[in-house]
Design an enzyme around this catalytic site. Structure first.
Site, mmCIF file in Angstrom:
data_model
loop_
_atom_site.group_PDB
_atom_site.id
_atom_site.type_symbol
_atom_site.label_atom_id
_atom_site.label_comp_id
_atom_site.label_asym_id
_atom_site.label_seq_id
_atom_site.Cartn_x
_atom_site.Cartn_y
_atom_site.Cartn_z
ATOM 1 N N LYS A 287 0.845 -1.204 0.000
ATOM 2 C CA LYS A 287 0.000 0.000 0.000
ATOM 3 C C LYS A 287 0.881 1.255 0.000
ATOM 4 O O LYS A 287 1.611 1.508 0.953
ATOM 5 C CB LYS A 287 -0.900 -0.015 1.248
ATOM 6 N N ASP A 292 -2.807 9.979 3.986
ATOM 7 C CA ASP A 292 -4.200 9.564 4.204
ATOM 8 C C ASP A 292 -4.905 10.548 5.142
ATOM 9 O O ASP A 292 -4.773 10.465 6.360
ATOM 10 C CB ASP A 292 -4.217 8.142 4.807
ATOM 11 N N LYS A 299 -10.315 12.304 8.879
ATOM 12 C CA LYS A 299 -9.787 11.872 10.181
ATOM 13 C C LYS A 299 -9.757 13.045 11.151
ATOM 14 O O LYS A 299 -9.659 14.198 10.723
ATOM 15 C CB LYS A 299 -8.347 11.361 10.007
ATOM 16 N N ASP A 310 1.555 6.224 5.706
ATOM 17 C CA ASP A 310 0.593 5.263 5.162
ATOM 18 C C ASP A 310 1.086 4.607 3.871
ATOM 19 O O ASP A 310 0.397 3.778 3.297
ATOM 20 C CB ASP A 310 -0.767 5.950 4.956
ATOM 21 N N ASP A 369 -12.355 6.569 4.404
ATOM 22 C CA ASP A 369 -11.086 6.360 5.116
ATOM 23 C C ASP A 369 -10.623 4.905 5.032
ATOM 24 O O ASP A 369 -9.481 4.592 5.349
ATOM 25 C CB ASP A 369 -11.247 6.790 6.581
ATOM 26 N N GLU A 371 -9.592 3.293 2.618
ATOM 27 C CA GLU A 371 -9.143 3.434 1.225
ATOM 28 C C GLU A 371 -8.051 2.455 0.846
ATOM 29 O O GLU A 371 -7.861 2.172 -0.336
ATOM 30 C CB GLU A 371 -8.661 4.874 0.980
ATOM 31 N N ARG A 373 -7.791 -0.738 1.181
ATOM 32 C CA ARG A 373 -8.345 -1.925 0.511
ATOM 33 C C ARG A 373 -8.829 -1.584 -0.892
ATOM 34 O O ARG A 373 -8.916 -2.453 -1.751
ATOM 35 C CB ARG A 373 -9.462 -2.532 1.376
HETATM 36 N N1 BES Z 1 -4.279 4.159 7.156
HETATM 37 C C1 BES Z 1 -5.394 3.836 7.960
HETATM 38 C C2 BES Z 1 -5.061 2.778 9.011
HETATM 39 C C3 BES Z 1 -4.189 3.216 10.149
HETATM 40 C C4 BES Z 1 -4.718 3.889 11.239
HETATM 41 C C5 BES Z 1 -2.849 2.898 10.136
HETATM 42 C C6 BES Z 1 -3.902 4.241 12.279
HETATM 43 C C7 BES Z 1 -2.045 3.262 11.186
HETATM 44 C C8 BES Z 1 -2.572 3.922 12.257
HETATM 45 C C9 BES Z 1 -6.536 3.269 7.114
HETATM 46 O O1 BES Z 1 -6.631 3.792 5.843
HETATM 47 C C10 BES Z 1 -7.799 3.587 7.840
HETATM 48 O O2 BES Z 1 -8.065 4.726 8.037
HETATM 49 N N2 BES Z 1 -8.534 2.543 8.243
HETATM 50 C C11 BES Z 1 -9.733 2.699 8.970
HETATM 51 C C12 BES Z 1 -10.700 1.659 8.492
HETATM 52 C C13 BES Z 1 -12.103 1.844 8.991
HETATM 53 C C14 BES Z 1 -12.689 3.132 8.460
HETATM 54 C C15 BES Z 1 -12.929 0.665 8.553
HETATM 55 C C16 BES Z 1 -9.437 2.528 10.460
HETATM 56 O O3 BES Z 1 -8.565 1.721 10.815
HETATM 57 O O4 BES Z 1 -10.035 3.242 11.255
HETATM 58 ZN ZN ZN Z 2 -4.804 4.467 4.994
HETATM 59 ZN ZN ZN Z 3 -7.753 5.604 5.761
#
Ligand code: BES
Ligand code: ZN
Ligand code: ZN
Length: 521
Positions: A287, A292, A299, A310, A369, A371, A373
């Site tokens: 990825k 992000d 966020k 990210d 968020d 994203e 996947r």
């Molecule tokens: N890049 C984030 C995941 C992340 C969060 C990595 C904190 C490291 C630290 C990812 O894109 C994300 O925001 N995932 C969401 C998914 C949810 C909306 C289903 C998450 O983990 O909150």
């Molecule tokens: Zn992300």
């Molecule tokens: Zn995200």
């Protein structure tokens, strides 16, 4: 100006430590500091003794005496990761002495050596030592091979020496410049260990640098350009797809994530063929989300700056591919990195939007968020089309992963037990920590869409990392062994647990496991 910028990139991504391996006795050596390893005696009586018995071998009588005196006064215990700097000791041609504990010699692992060497590097850094020598003969005699020992010690020092100060205008040039490994017997296996360690450390540090650069200075196009530049002179072939190509290749899901940003996406394709053309490749997918913000599902601002990391999954794949090419491994490998920003611009994905992936599956974007996947799925479809022997993907995918496992173990998901064994072995040999997580039909069911085939959000509660993995699984052919690594907890700020990683900043997690996996192929 453009020229200046180029030079600074080159300087900060290259290791400037000159490492050599010499056959010599310590008396003839000239160096600012000498690093000596000691171990602990471990019989019952010795454990009970008021002052610890410390074993030191392969050094002069004068150094032995210094070590016993320090043990007698309680300054040294010989415990693993203990590193004590004795200033101005002037043993032969060396100024300071650094004594590093290994714990009990019995059962000494490469990882303990790597971490202990990193503690020596911390002393070297704090005392602003420019040249250091390692007394290799002092490393306790164990079952570990000369190659493994040399590799682990060198990696510990070189990985610990990494720092990110590219954007400080008052840079101080006080880091280690010269590292000499001194051994009374030097042979091919010492040299091999040293070479492997140099390549691995250089590539891990390059990957960390990609991660540490902020979003405005590590955009998708910069990431692609730096990959092309780093691959020059190696047999790694890099091709880069621009936005138009990504669109014409029907990567509609990946493309949709990029639309909220003024920065165009890139799809980085790396190929290295070190084996016969008939041998199926290992395919790594990472990825490469260069920033992000969350997009329209934005966020919270506290800590959002960390989302420059990210793209650490993508950086891990780039580091892995470079290392494999530089080590000239006899394997065929493909590396794929979808790279984009996730921003809330006017053309951004909106919650509820439906996008179509490369394999024709439709997806409801119920949270912009989630994203990662949405960019990995198209890359995984492309990966399957290459008919690889195995696919390993790596991503900072879910915050839930960091909650579940913290910052030491990387969680991985696979339904393939044979592949799981290979992953566990590679991680163990490389000194990294992985933990297998569940992935079942229950998780897959939670990812079904209401109005489209799939939703990018789980309909269930909890298991956020497993449901994300189950979403990705929908884009992988059933007959291709596949594993997904979620490095959200391990990609940065891990120095509190792993002494050769930076306290703050990208860790380079999973690269060593991925390289080892290719070595074991
Ligand atoms: N890049 C984030 C995941 C992340 C969060 C990595 C904190 C490291 C630290 C990812 O894109 C994300 O925001 N995932 C969401 C998914 C949810 C909306 C289903 C998450 O983990 O909150
Ligand atoms: Zn992300
Ligand atoms: Zn995200």
């Amino acid at each position: 100006m453009a020229q200046d910028k180029k030079q600074s990139i080159e300087q900060s991504s290259k290791q400037s430590i000159n490492v050599e391996l010499i056959k010599s006795n310590l008396e003839q050596l000239k160096s600012d500091a000498l690093v000596v390893f000691v171990s602990k005696k471990a019989t019952k009586a010795e454990k009970k003794a008021a002052t610890p018995t410390i074993l030191v071998e392969g050094v002069s009588k004068a150094i032995e005496d210094k070590v016993s005196a320090a043990a007698g006064s309680g300054t040294l215990t010989g415990a693993a990761q203990e590193a004590v700097l004795f200033r101005d000791t002037h043993f032969s041609g060396t100024k300071h002495l650094i004594v590093v504990g290994l714990g009990e010699a019995k059962g000494l692992t490469a990882e303990t050596l790597r971490q202990s060497a990193a503690q020596a590097a911390a002393q070297i850094k704090s005392a602003k030592i420019k040249s250091a020598a390692i007394a290799m003969d002092s490393i306790a005699h164990t079952a570990l091979s000369a190659e493994t020992i040399t590799q682990a010690v060198t990696e510990g020092i070189l990985l610990a020496a990494y720092g990110f100060n590219e954007f400080k205008t008052d840079k101080k040039d006080d880091g280690l410049e010269k590292l000499t490994l001194v051994s009374s017997h030097k042979n091919k296996s010492h040299e091999k260990g040293l070479e492997t360690a140099q390549v691995i450390s250089e590539c891990v540090n390059f990957s960390r640098w990609l991660g540490d650069r902020p979003g405005n200075r590590m955009t998708p196009s910069i990431l692609a350009d730096e990959t092309v530049k780093a691959a020059k002179g190696t047999k790694l072939k890099v091709s880069v797809w621009d936005k138009a190509r990504i669109k014409s290749e029907k990567m509609g899901s990946f493309l949709s994530v990029s639309l909220g940003s003024s920065q165009d996406p890139r799809f980085i394709v790396m190929e290295y063929n070190g084996a016969a053309a008939s041998k199926k490749p290992v395919c790594y997918v990472g990825k490469g989300l260069t920033f992000d913000s969350g997009g329209i599902s934005i966020k919270p601002s506290g800590g959002m700056e960390e989302m420059k990391y990210d793209m650490c999954g993508g950086a891990a794949v780039i580091g892995t591919m470079l290392a494999i090419a530089k080590l000239k491994l006899k394997v065929n490998v493909i590396g794929l990195v979808p790279a984009t920003e996730n921003m809330p611009g006017p053309a951004a994905n909106k919650p509820g939007d439906i996008v179509t992936a490369r394999n024709g599956k439709t997806i409801e974007v119920n949270n912009t968020d989630a994203e990662g996947r949405l960019i990995l799925n198209d890359a995984l479809v492309y990966a399957c089309e290459q008919k690889p022997a195995v696919i390993l993907d790596v991503a900072t995918l879910t915050g839930a992963m960091a909650v579940a496992l913290g910052n030491l173990h990387t969680g991985y998901f696979t339904r393939n037990d044979k592949l799981s064994t290979r992953i566990e072995n590679a991680a163990k040999e490389s000194g990294e920590w992985v933990w297998r997580m569940p992935l079942t039909d229950h998780h897959a069911r939670d990812m079904k869409g209401t109005y489209a085939d799939l939703s990018n959000m789980s309909s269930g509660k909890g298991a956020g990392s497993a449901t994300a993995a189950a979403f990705l699984e929908q884009f992988v052919d059933k007959d291709i062994p596949w594993a997904h690594f979620d490095i959200a907890g391990t990609a940065w700020n891990t120095g509190d647990r792993v002494p050769y990683n930076p306290r703050k900043g990208a860790s380079g997690a999973i690269i060593r496991t991925f390289i080892q996996f290719a070595m074991n192929e």
